[in-house]
Design an enzyme around this catalytic site. Structure first.
Site, PDB file in Angstrom:
ATOM      1  N   HIS A  18      59.017 -49.307  50.313  1.00  0.00           N
ATOM      2  CA  HIS A  18      59.508 -50.625  49.906  1.00  0.00           C
ATOM      3  C   HIS A  18      60.740 -50.424  49.022  1.00  0.00           C
ATOM      4  CE1 HIS A  18      57.660 -49.907  46.007  1.00  0.00           C
ATOM      5  NE2 HIS A  18      56.441 -49.844  46.541  1.00  0.00           N
ATOM      6  N   HIS A  21      60.716 -47.843  46.097  1.00  0.00           N
ATOM      7  CA  HIS A  21      61.017 -46.462  46.486  1.00  0.00           C
ATOM      8  C   HIS A  21      62.515 -46.312  46.760  1.00  0.00           C
ATOM      9  CE1 HIS A  21      56.794 -47.024  48.304  1.00  0.00           C
ATOM     10  NE2 HIS A  21      56.619 -46.252  47.243  1.00  0.00           N
ATOM     11  N   CYS A 126      41.161 -43.262  38.742  1.00  0.00           N
ATOM     12  CA  CYS A 126      41.734 -44.330  39.574  1.00  0.00           C
ATOM     13  C   CYS A 126      42.362 -43.679  40.787  1.00  0.00           C
ATOM     14  CB  CYS A 126      42.777 -45.157  38.816  1.00  0.00           C
ATOM     15  SG  CYS A 126      43.701 -46.234  39.945  1.00  0.00           S
ATOM     16  N   CYS A 129      46.155 -44.447  41.336  1.00  0.00           N
ATOM     17  CA  CYS A 129      47.053 -43.641  40.499  1.00  0.00           C
ATOM     18  C   CYS A 129      46.897 -42.161  40.815  1.00  0.00           C
ATOM     19  CB  CYS A 129      46.754 -43.788  39.016  1.00  0.00           C
ATOM     20  SG  CYS A 129      47.014 -45.409  38.340  1.00  0.00           S
ATOM     21  N   CYS A 143      41.667 -50.079  35.696  1.00  0.00           N
ATOM     22  CA  CYS A 143      42.840 -49.221  35.587  1.00  0.00           C
ATOM     23  C   CYS A 143      43.997 -50.030  34.978  1.00  0.00           C
ATOM     24  CB  CYS A 143      43.228 -48.713  36.984  1.00  0.00           C
ATOM     25  SG  CYS A 143      44.936 -48.183  37.073  1.00  0.00           S
ATOM     26  N   HIS A 146      46.749 -50.581  37.950  1.00  0.00           N
ATOM     27  CA  HIS A 146      46.398 -51.322  39.160  1.00  0.00           C
ATOM     28  C   HIS A 146      45.429 -52.471  38.942  1.00  0.00           C
ATOM     29  CE1 HIS A 146      48.028 -47.534  40.779  1.00  0.00           C
ATOM     30  NE2 HIS A 146      48.511 -48.340  41.701  1.00  0.00           N
ATOM     31  N   LYS A 294      55.033 -55.367  39.521  1.00  0.00           N
ATOM     32  CA  LYS A 294      55.342 -54.173  40.289  1.00  0.00           C
ATOM     33  C   LYS A 294      54.879 -54.420  41.734  1.00  0.00           C
ATOM     34  CE  LYS A 294      55.176 -49.190  40.017  1.00  0.00           C
ATOM     35  NZ  LYS A 294      54.357 -48.525  41.008  1.00  0.00           N
ATOM     36  N   LYS A 297      50.891 -53.002  47.662  1.00  0.00           N
ATOM     37  CA  LYS A 297      50.352 -53.474  48.934  1.00  0.00           C
ATOM     38  C   LYS A 297      49.308 -54.560  48.676  1.00  0.00           C
ATOM     39  CE  LYS A 297      49.038 -51.220  53.181  1.00  0.00           C
ATOM     40  NZ  LYS A 297      48.569 -49.960  53.763  1.00  0.00           N
TER      41      LYS A 297
HETATM   42  N1  MSP Z   1      53.435 -39.128  44.823  1.00  0.00           N
HETATM   43  C1  MSP Z   1      53.673 -39.470  43.468  1.00  0.00           C
HETATM   44  C2  MSP Z   1      54.865 -38.708  42.915  1.00  0.00           C
HETATM   45  C3  MSP Z   1      54.762 -37.219  42.985  1.00  0.00           C
HETATM   46  S1  MSP Z   1      56.205 -36.445  42.424  1.00  0.00           S
HETATM   47  C4  MSP Z   1      55.814 -34.856  42.317  1.00  0.00           C
HETATM   48  C5  MSP Z   1      53.959 -40.962  43.365  1.00  0.00           C
HETATM   49  N2  MSP Z   1      54.341 -41.572  44.487  1.00  0.00           N
HETATM   50  S2  MSP Z   1      54.672 -43.144  44.621  1.00  0.00           S
HETATM   51  O1  MSP Z   1      55.024 -43.329  45.997  1.00  0.00           O
HETATM   52  O2  MSP Z   1      53.592 -43.916  44.128  1.00  0.00           O
HETATM   53  O3  MSP Z   1      55.854 -43.483  43.689  1.00  0.00           O
HETATM   54  C6  MSP Z   1      56.904 -42.607  43.480  1.00  0.00           C
HETATM   55  C7  MSP Z   1      58.104 -43.225  42.858  1.00  0.00           C
HETATM   56  O4  MSP Z   1      58.557 -44.354  43.598  1.00  0.00           O
HETATM   57  C8  MSP Z   1      58.008 -43.777  41.447  1.00  0.00           C
HETATM   58  O5  MSP Z   1      58.000 -42.845  40.428  1.00  0.00           O
HETATM   59  C9  MSP Z   1      59.295 -44.518  41.393  1.00  0.00           C
HETATM   60  O6  MSP Z   1      60.347 -43.617  41.230  1.00  0.00           O
HETATM   61  C10 MSP Z   1      59.344 -45.142  42.775  1.00  0.00           C
HETATM   62  N3  MSP Z   1      58.802 -46.490  42.751  1.00  0.00           N
HETATM   63  C11 MSP Z   1      57.683 -46.953  43.352  1.00  0.00           C
HETATM   64  N4  MSP Z   1      57.561 -48.282  43.097  1.00  0.00           N
HETATM   65  C12 MSP Z   1      58.583 -48.678  42.326  1.00  0.00           C
HETATM   66  C13 MSP Z   1      59.018 -49.879  41.798  1.00  0.00           C
HETATM   67  N5  MSP Z   1      58.392 -51.011  41.995  1.00  0.00           N
HETATM   68  N6  MSP Z   1      60.157 -49.866  41.055  1.00  0.00           N
HETATM   69  C14 MSP Z   1      60.885 -48.718  40.859  1.00  0.00           C
HETATM   70  N7  MSP Z   1      60.483 -47.580  41.342  1.00  0.00           N
HETATM   71  C15 MSP Z   1      59.335 -47.517  42.057  1.00  0.00           C
HETATM   72  O7  MSP Z   1      53.843 -41.494  42.271  1.00  0.00           O
END
Ligand code: MSP
Length: 500
Positions: A18, A21, A126, A129, A143, A146, A294, A297
């Site tokens: 999304h 990311h 959790c 997380c 949590c 979440h 935030k 899903k």
């Molecule tokens: N898999 C772990 C990270 C392991 S790194 C060794 C993880 N993954 S995640 O998919 O949940 O999220 C990773 C990153 O996505 C977050 O740290 C952030 O950089 C980015 N984001 C996910 N959702 C976000 C927002 N809503 N806003 C900004 N960044 C976001 O955690």
């Protein structure tokens, strides 16, 4: 040649990509592109995090085995990054053999160094997380991230003796005050360490979806312990020491604020335990919220990059992500804000500037772009903008770099309005004004390249230049006076048609 190693977190494959990311990935991409323009040798790494309970359960819900599910979802991240013109040099998947080998090598070193022991662990977990909580950290029993119930887990596990690293970590933070930025985030990590660190359970026997523990095949590693190691898998830790030394520890990890503790406490301690230096730089950014929340899903508030690209185009989406959420704070995404940013900055300021310049050069200069005036008043504006942009990109502040770049665009528009070349007869004075505007556009093309690579190339070509801004060398190429003049200019379609 200077080296610049930048990483994003690796994304969980329980879910599709999304714009949260995308926010991290586009930011890392723009910074990587800027460093390539500076002539640095860049290694830009992103990828997917494919183990752990959360992914295993997502696969189960789909009636798929975890690996097939990971293959499918990892591909969606690759596609999203392709759509967004992400220029990563490597894409790591934690299910790759190179990663298994590195995790086992790295953690075997930690084990051999005496920092891993066996014990029984009971706690609150959790799955969303993939993290543990204490009773006190829960919010109304749920949590804190979440807002969903945690699970009680009891297992015989191997533990990483994190508690032994309290002093070493504090000492490291003392000697590396710039390692974690913004400094408020370093303080958060430090205060967490000062509260006292507990040993962490780092293996599981209750499921198999993970990297096997090399000294005890009954166990697999806990997903975070495998995931963090991706950053050294990609630079051949334990395989090619010369390659490793070129990139480590001068890495730049870009991460979201919710994973600060993993990157700023656990990961440095793991590195110490394995006998390597902790990561040199961690930059922590805020969240991109939707309606103040935030994206998740479960909340059905996710916006995909594809939806936005379809409406606004790739470069406009990249621009908006970079321009409107200063790195470090939270930002709220809204279509209204995106639309008004698009119309104001892209359709009006930048698009209009190019249309005006090409229209006047076509009608009054015979379609041939004149050369700039060395003493133009725009020259000093440009110098200033360039200095500020260099500083901003260097500080991981794309929004500031773009803000000053738009200052140059606005000043150039104002310069045209003051001189009104559209009212002038063909003359030397007219040529000077238009040469200056073309030179400003050339410099704008260079400065927007990291954020808007395809617009930058279009702009470059429309003012008659050959090649690509990607091959320019900054800062030299962006100094005033580089537009050669005598180049054919054509009027053409608006760069960014206004959207109602
Ligand atoms: N898999 C772990 C990270 C392991 S790194 C060794 C993880 N993954 S995640 O998919 O949940 O999220 C990773 C990153 O996505 C977050 O740290 C952030 O950089 C980015 N984001 C996910 N959702 C976000 C927002 N809503 N806003 C900004 N960044 C976001 O955690």
């Amino acid at each position: 040649m200077a080296k610049f190693y930048i990483t994003t977190p690796i994304y969980y494959v329980n879910d599709a990509p999304h714009i949260g990311h995308a926010y991290t990935t586009v930011t890392a991409d723009a910074i990587a592109r800027w460093h390539r323009l500076l002539g640095d040798q860049v290694l830009f790494l992103t990828g997917t995090d494919e183990h752990g309970l959360k992914v295993a359960r997502a696969a189960e819900r789909q009636g798929m085995d975890p690996k097939s599910w990971a293959d499918k979802t990892s591909k969606r991240f690759l596609e999203a990054w392709e759509l967004l013109s992400i220029s990563n040099d490597d894409f790591i998947r934690t299910t790759e053999p190179r990663h298994y080998a590195t995790v086992q090598r790295f953690l075997q070193a930690v084990y051999d160094n005496g920092y891993i022991t066996k014990g029984t662990w009971t706690g609150l977990y959790c799955v969303d997380c993939e993290d543990y909580y204490t009773e006190a950290q829960l919010v109304e029993g749920n949590c804190p991230v979440h807002a969903r119930p945690v699970e009680v887990v009891e297992e015989e596990n191997y533990f990483f003796k994190l508690s032994l690293f309290t002093e070493q970590l504090l000492d490291w933070y003392d000697h590396h005050p710039q390692a974690v930025l913004p400094s408020s985030k370093a303080n958060e990590a430090i205060s967490f360490i000062r509260q006292g660190l507990q040993d962490i359970s780092i293996t599981r026997t209750s499921f198999k979806w993970g990297v096997p523990v090399p000294w005890d095949n009954e166990h697999v590693f806990y997903v975070w312990y495998d995931a963090l190691i991706n950053y050294v898998t990609a630079i051949s830790y334990g395989v090619d020491q010369d390659n490793f030394n070129q990139w480590w520890p001068a890495v730049h990890h870009l991460i979201g604020k919710e994973i600060l503790r993993f990157h700023c406490v656990w990961w440095p301690a793991m590195c110490m335990a394995a006998g390597i230096a902790p990561p040199g730089h961690v930059f922590v950014h805020g969240w991109l919220l939707v309606g103040g929340e935030k994206m998740a899903k479960s909340k059905l508030n996710q916006i995909t990059p594809a939806e936005l690209v379809e409406q606004f185009g790739v470069d406009a989406v990249r621009y908006h992500l970079l321009r409107d959420t200063p790195l470090g704070s939270d930002g709220d995404f809204s279509y209204e804000a995106m639309l008004s940013r698009y119309n104001a900055d892209l359709a009006n300021n930048l698009g209009n500037l190019l249309s005006r310049v090409t229209a006047v050069v076509t009608s009054k200069c015979g379609g041939v772009g004149p050369s700039p005036n060395p003493d133009s008043e725009l020259a000093s504006v440009t110098d200033q903008v360039l200095e500020q942009a260099l500083g901003a990109w260097d500080n991981f502040a794309p929004y500031e770099a773009l803000d000053v770049t738009w200052k140059l665009i606005k000043e150039t528009n104002a310069y045209l309005e003051a001189n009104e070349p559209w009212r002038m007869e063909p003359s030397d004075s007219l040529d000077k004004v238009m040469g200056d505007a073309l030179e400003a556009l050339r410099i704008v093309a260079l400065l927007i390249f990291p954020a808007m690579p395809s617009t930058s190339v279009t702009l470059w070509r429309r003012i008659g230049l050959e090649g690509s801004p990607a091959n320019a060398r900054l800062p030299e190429s962006a100094r005033w006076g580089g537009y050669p003049g005598g180049l054919p200019i054509q009027r053409s379609e608006p760069l960014f048609p206004r959207i109602k």
